[in-house]
Design a protein around this motif. Structure first.
Motif, PDB file in Angstrom:
ATOM      1  N   ARG A 318      -1.487   9.325  15.985  1.00 47.76           N
ATOM      2  CA  ARG A 318      -2.458   9.556  15.064  1.00 47.76           C
ATOM      3  C   ARG A 318      -2.748   7.817  14.536  1.00 47.76           C
ATOM      4  NH1 ARG A 318       0.670  10.244   9.729  1.00 47.76           N
ATOM      5  NH2 ARG A 318       2.801   9.940  10.030  1.00 47.76           N
ATOM      6  N   THR A 319      -2.930   7.054  15.350  1.00 46.90           N
ATOM      7  CA  THR A 319      -3.345   5.993  14.959  1.00 46.90           C
ATOM      8  C   THR A 319      -4.405   5.854  13.794  1.00 46.90           C
ATOM      9  OG1 THR A 319      -5.134   5.928  16.804  1.00 46.90           O
ATOM     10  CG2 THR A 319      -2.909   4.926  17.260  1.00 46.90           C
ATOM     11  N   GLU A 320      -5.481   6.910  13.840  1.00 46.61           N
ATOM     12  CA  GLU A 320      -6.394   6.750  12.482  1.00 46.61           C
ATOM     13  C   GLU A 320      -5.731   6.936  11.405  1.00 46.61           C
ATOM     14  OE1 GLU A 320      -6.675  11.163  14.217  1.00 46.61           O
ATOM     15  OE2 GLU A 320      -5.652   9.347  14.888  1.00 46.61           O
ATOM     16  N   ASP A 321      -4.337   7.207  11.183  1.00 46.38           N
ATOM     17  CA  ASP A 321      -3.690   7.252   9.919  1.00 46.38           C
ATOM     18  C   ASP A 321      -3.075   6.034   9.528  1.00 46.38           C
ATOM     19  OD1 ASP A 321      -4.084   9.714   9.182  1.00 46.38           O
ATOM     20  OD2 ASP A 321      -2.408  10.698  10.231  1.00 46.38           O
ATOM     21  N   ILE A 322      -3.134   4.767  10.514  1.00 47.60           N
ATOM     22  CA  ILE A 322      -2.354   3.697  10.371  1.00 47.60           C
ATOM     23  C   ILE A 322      -3.006   2.942   9.108  1.00 47.60           C
ATOM     24  CG2 ILE A 322      -2.040   1.249  11.196  1.00 47.60           C
ATOM     25  CD1 ILE A 322      -1.421   2.752  14.054  1.00 47.60           C
ATOM     26  N   PRO A 323      -4.307   2.640   9.064  1.00 49.85           N
ATOM     27  CA  PRO A 323      -4.802   1.824   7.546  1.00 49.85           C
ATOM     28  C   PRO A 323      -4.240   2.548   6.454  1.00 49.85           C
ATOM     29  CG  PRO A 323      -6.447   2.044   9.205  1.00 49.85           C
ATOM     30  CD  PRO A 323      -5.478   3.135   9.791  1.00 49.85           C
ATOM     31  N   LEU A 324      -4.379   3.907   6.142  1.00 47.14           N
ATOM     32  CA  LEU A 324      -4.046   4.422   5.218  1.00 47.14           C
ATOM     33  C   LEU A 324      -2.419   4.362   4.823  1.00 47.14           C
ATOM     34  CD1 LEU A 324      -5.200   6.555   2.948  1.00 47.14           C
ATOM     35  CD2 LEU A 324      -4.296   8.593   4.489  1.00 47.14           C
ATOM     36  N   ALA A 326      -0.392   2.000   5.936  1.00 43.51           N
ATOM     37  CA  ALA A 326      -0.225   0.652   6.074  1.00 43.51           C
ATOM     38  C   ALA A 326      -0.466   0.187   4.441  1.00 43.51           C
ATOM     39  CB  ALA A 326      -0.928  -0.423   6.739  1.00 43.51           C
ATOM     40  N   ASN A 327      -1.731   0.582   4.120  1.00 37.63           N
ATOM     41  CA  ASN A 327      -1.906   0.235   2.571  1.00 37.63           C
ATOM     42  C   ASN A 327      -1.170   0.835   1.530  1.00 37.63           C
ATOM     43  OD1 ASN A 327      -4.211  -1.668   2.777  1.00 37.63           O
ATOM     44  ND2 ASN A 327      -5.457   0.201   3.489  1.00 37.63           N
ATOM     45  N   PHE A 328      -0.604   2.220   1.810  1.00 33.32           N
ATOM     46  CA  PHE A 328       0.213   2.817   1.010  1.00 33.32           C
ATOM     47  C   PHE A 328       1.575   2.272   0.837  1.00 33.32           C
ATOM     48  CE2 PHE A 328       3.664   5.922   0.315  1.00 33.32           C
ATOM     49  CZ  PHE A 328       3.303   6.618  -0.705  1.00 33.32           C
ATOM     50  N   LEU A 329       2.072   1.728   2.073  1.00 33.82           N
ATOM     51  CA  LEU A 329       3.274   0.859   1.993  1.00 33.82           C
ATOM     52  C   LEU A 329       3.136  -0.354   1.200  1.00 33.82           C
ATOM     53  CD1 LEU A 329       4.251   1.618   5.783  1.00 33.82           C
ATOM     54  CD2 LEU A 329       5.340   2.508   3.817  1.00 33.82           C
ATOM     55  N   VAL A 330       2.070  -1.015   1.445  1.00 31.02           N
ATOM     56  CA  VAL A 330       1.856  -2.196   0.502  1.00 31.02           C
ATOM     57  C   VAL A 330       2.174  -2.084  -0.803  1.00 31.02           C
ATOM     58  CG1 VAL A 330       0.333  -4.087  -0.109  1.00 31.02           C
ATOM     59  CG2 VAL A 330       0.500  -3.358   2.433  1.00 31.02           C
ATOM     60  N   VAL A 331       1.379  -1.104  -1.515  1.00 33.51           N
ATOM     61  CA  VAL A 331       1.167  -0.771  -2.743  1.00 33.51           C
ATOM     62  C   VAL A 331       2.756  -0.393  -3.099  1.00 33.51           C
ATOM     63  CG1 VAL A 331       0.520   0.926  -4.466  1.00 33.51           C
ATOM     64  CG2 VAL A 331      -0.954   0.075  -2.903  1.00 33.51           C
ATOM     65  N   LYS A 332       3.264   0.280  -2.239  1.00 35.21           N
ATOM     66  CA  LYS A 332       5.010   1.156  -2.585  1.00 35.21           C
ATOM     67  C   LYS A 332       5.787  -0.325  -2.711  1.00 35.21           C
ATOM     68  CE  LYS A 332       8.563   3.492  -0.314  1.00 35.21           C
ATOM     69  NZ  LYS A 332       9.066   4.302   1.040  1.00 35.21           N
ATOM     70  N   ASN A 360       7.829   4.141  15.147  1.00 35.01           N
ATOM     71  CA  ASN A 360       7.026   4.896  14.422  1.00 35.01           C
ATOM     72  C   ASN A 360       6.886   4.352  12.852  1.00 35.01           C
ATOM     73  OD1 ASN A 360       6.137   7.282  16.051  1.00 35.01           O
ATOM     74  ND2 ASN A 360       8.542   7.291  16.480  1.00 35.01           N
ATOM     75  N   ILE A 361       6.837   5.106  11.956  1.00 31.28           N
ATOM     76  CA  ILE A 361       6.325   4.545  10.564  1.00 31.28           C
ATOM     77  C   ILE A 361       7.424   3.763   9.961  1.00 31.28           C
ATOM     78  CG2 ILE A 361       5.864   5.328   8.072  1.00 31.28           C
ATOM     79  CD1 ILE A 361       4.696   8.127   9.539  1.00 31.28           C
ATOM     80  N   ARG A 362       8.737   3.775  10.273  1.00 32.22           N
ATOM     81  CA  ARG A 362       9.767   2.948  10.062  1.00 32.22           C
ATOM     82  C   ARG A 362       9.624   1.557  10.475  1.00 32.22           C
ATOM     83  NH1 ARG A 362      14.173   5.779  11.839  1.00 32.22           N
ATOM     84  NH2 ARG A 362      14.578   6.792   9.993  1.00 32.22           N
ATOM     85  N   GLU A 363       9.162   1.453  11.695  1.00 34.89           N
ATOM     86  CA  GLU A 363       9.033   0.148  12.313  1.00 34.89           C
ATOM     87  C   GLU A 363       7.856  -0.525  11.493  1.00 34.89           C
ATOM     88  OE1 GLU A 363       8.600  -1.830  16.723  1.00 34.89           O
ATOM     89  OE2 GLU A 363       7.976   0.157  16.328  1.00 34.89           O
ATOM     90  N   LEU A 364       6.738   0.054  11.522  1.00 33.31           N
ATOM     91  CA  LEU A 364       5.612  -0.307  10.466  1.00 33.31           C
ATOM     92  C   LEU A 364       5.924  -0.698   9.129  1.00 33.31           C
ATOM     93  CD1 LEU A 364       2.475  -0.695  10.254  1.00 33.31           C
ATOM     94  CD2 LEU A 364       2.287   1.865   9.666  1.00 33.31           C
ATOM     95  N   GLU A 365       6.893   0.167   8.587  1.00 35.62           N
ATOM     96  CA  GLU A 365       7.155  -0.205   7.342  1.00 35.62           C
ATOM     97  C   GLU A 365       7.931  -1.476   7.258  1.00 35.62           C
ATOM     98  OE1 GLU A 365       9.050   1.944   3.356  1.00 35.62           O
ATOM     99  OE2 GLU A 365       9.436   2.850   5.392  1.00 35.62           O
ATOM    100  N   ASN A 366       8.882  -1.740   8.038  1.00 35.41           N
ATOM    101  CA  ASN A 366       9.628  -2.852   8.173  1.00 35.41           C
ATOM    102  C   ASN A 366       8.651  -4.243   8.397  1.00 35.41           C
ATOM    103  OD1 ASN A 366      12.111  -1.757   8.023  1.00 35.41           O
ATOM    104  ND2 ASN A 366      12.240  -1.554  10.186  1.00 35.41           N
ATOM    105  N   ALA A 367       7.696  -4.148   9.298  1.00 34.55           N
ATOM    106  CA  ALA A 367       6.602  -4.948   9.382  1.00 34.55           C
ATOM    107  C   ALA A 367       5.985  -5.498   8.227  1.00 34.55           C
ATOM    108  CB  ALA A 367       5.778  -4.731  10.517  1.00 34.55           C
ATOM    109  N   ILE A 368       5.604  -4.382   7.368  1.00 40.35           N
ATOM    110  CA  ILE A 368       4.816  -4.484   6.198  1.00 40.35           C
ATOM    111  C   ILE A 368       5.619  -5.208   4.979  1.00 40.35           C
ATOM    112  CG2 ILE A 368       3.938  -3.416   4.103  1.00 40.35           C
ATOM    113  CD1 ILE A 368       2.001  -3.402   6.513  1.00 40.35           C
ATOM    114  N   VAL A 369       6.980  -4.752   4.944  1.00 36.25           N
ATOM    115  CA  VAL A 369       7.952  -5.502   3.905  1.00 36.25           C
ATOM    116  C   VAL A 369       8.069  -7.103   4.289  1.00 36.25           C
ATOM    117  CG1 VAL A 369      10.286  -5.605   3.274  1.00 36.25           C
ATOM    118  CG2 VAL A 369       9.039  -3.535   3.594  1.00 36.25           C
TER     119      VAL A 369
END
Length: 463
Positions: A318-324, A326-332, A360-369
């Protein structure tokens, strides 16, 4: 939606030139105002993505206009224009909240590039504001984010299963949001006002897990000096979430079967059973059918658990969800870490979309942090994050930024970058477990904790 720009300048020829060129090259609608007062009037009647204003104008000057815009439209992106000899005024405009400034006479191609970047900033600000509203108006799905068909199917399934009292088994790879799905099932159910008790089964040793789940009576074993209520009793009237249930031992599986069949538990050392009113939600990232074949998991327990299955899709599906997301995680995480709002650059977003995200999302979240921590401006760039495909942030950069500062300051910056990256990678590998991280690094626990405190790293962000 068509982008809309307001250009404010008291030179009529400049207004007409900018209107023609910007509408053509930026594919947008351009309104013009020949004074600051006219610009403010236009802002009262139309929403704009960007204001491009001259600084030196007759009547209301550009700095006064900027001040009033920031008072009434604090999130609006404003770019100032100034003659080459008035750079000091442009710098003052930046201090007052302007996003950028452009000197006259300007190169047309350079102008278009700068304004494209400013418009992208406006889009990201709007997206962040929308996500902030979503954070404030929490839905039962909480942090489950996605608009893809795969996630819409998940949302529909969660809505359906929540209206029953049956056991739910949530499957999916690590980092796909299984606990968030479990919390959504609870929040949408008739048990929403009851307790939600989460148990991470793999992290609790077997001999402790049994007593934690079912409780014990005083004298049941050497250190049982008083009665202890188990987690099933604590969840009475609500839901219990057994995370990664594929890791529990056959002995505990046998006791769990009794709860599934009879809704009863027997504390250690007790001769009587206790009835519990609790809904069981379980999760696993393992192939339980294969574990049944190998004798590691009881077939009767599996079929009791797998009454209402929910499958969480991996991020690569569901790569189409990545922008949504990623931006959600930045705000959070900007809010969580008390950092100023930041946006993800378009270059970084392209990189995020190219990654496989095995975690998955946990790895993306770590990158965003990590990106939020490293970013030196309000925009997170590719160099601020460590990407899973081997594109890593270079800690030691002997470019102009370092040679422009003292040796001591450069050394401290490099040490800071290295420490943040090393400890971040370490905590990611150890899932936030400081004891494991200290063993892996060869440092004493106290020394590692000192580094963590010094650089404001939160181990919970890596769990």
């Amino acid at each position: 939606m068509t982008r809309r720009i307001l250009v404010v300048d008291d030179e009529l020829d400049m207004l007409q030139l900018l209107k023609r060129s910007l509408e053509k090259d930026l594919d947008c609608l351009v309104d013009v105002a020949s004074s600051g007062e006219m610009g403010l009037n236009a802002l009262e009647h139309h929403p704009y993505d960007l204001v491009l204003s001259d600084i030196r104008m007759s009547g209301m000057g550009g700095l006064d206009l900027l001040q009033q815009i920031k008072q009434s439209h604090p999130n609006l992106t404003v770019v100032m224009m100034t003659a080459f000899g008035h750079i000091d005024m442009a710098v003052e405009a930046m201090k007052r909240g302007a996003y950028d400034f452009i000197t006259k006479p300007f190169d047309h191609d350079a102008l278009i590039l700068r304004l494209e970047k400013a418009l992208e900033r406006s889009r990201l600000v709007r997206e962040n504001l929308r996500l902030q509203r979503e954070c404030r108006d929490q839905t039962p799905f909480e942090n489950l984010v996605g608009e893809s068909k795969a996630m819409q199917k998940v949302f529909d399934t969660l809505q359906m299963v929540s209206q029953t009292e049956m056991t739910v088994l949530i499957t999916g790879e690590s980092g796909t949001g299984k606990e968030l799905a479990a919390r959504a099932v609870h929040a949408l159910s008739n048990r929403a006002n009851g307790p939600f008790v989460a148990v991470n089964c793999p992290t609790v040793p077997e001999h402790i897990l049994e007593s934690e789940l079912f409780g014990y009576k005083k004298g049941a074993f050497t250190h049982a000096t008083q009665n202890k209520i188990g987690l099933f009793q604590e969840a009475h009237g609500g839901s219990i979430f057994l995370d990664e249930i594929g890791d529990i031992s056959p002995a505990i599986q046998t006791k769990l079967l009794r709860v599934l069949q009879e809704k009863e538990i027997k504390p250690l050392g007790d001769t009587k059973s206790i009835r519990v009113d609790v809904r069981i939600i379980a999760s696993t990232n393992q192939n339980l059918a294969a574990k049944i074949e190998s004798g590691e998991f009881r077939e009767d327990v599996y079929y009791r658990l797998n009454v209402l299955p929910v499958e969480m899709p991996p991020l690569r599906d569901r790569t189409e969800d990545i922008p949504l997301i990623a931006n959600f995680l930045v705000v959070k995480h900007c809010a969580k870490m008390n950092k100023p709002p930041k946006q993800i650059s378009s270059a970084l977003m392209d990189r995020l979309l190219d990654c496989q995200w095995i975690g998955n999302i946990r790895e993306l979240e770590n990158a965003i942090v990590r990106g939020i921590l490293f970013a030196q401006s309000d925009e997170i760039a590719p160099g601020d994050v460590q990407l899973p495909n081997g594109q890593t942030r270079t800690c030691v950069d002997f470019g102009t930024d370092l040679t422009a500062i003292t040796y001591k300051a450069a050394k401290e910056r490099i040490l800071s970058d290295f420490s943040r990256q090393y400890v971040g990678n370490l905590l990611t590998a150890c899932k936030g477990n400081i004891t494991q991280a200290s063993d892996k690094s060869g440092m004493k626990r106290q020394a590692l904790q000192q580094i963590i405190r010094r650089y404001g790293i939160d181990p919970d962000d890596y769990r």
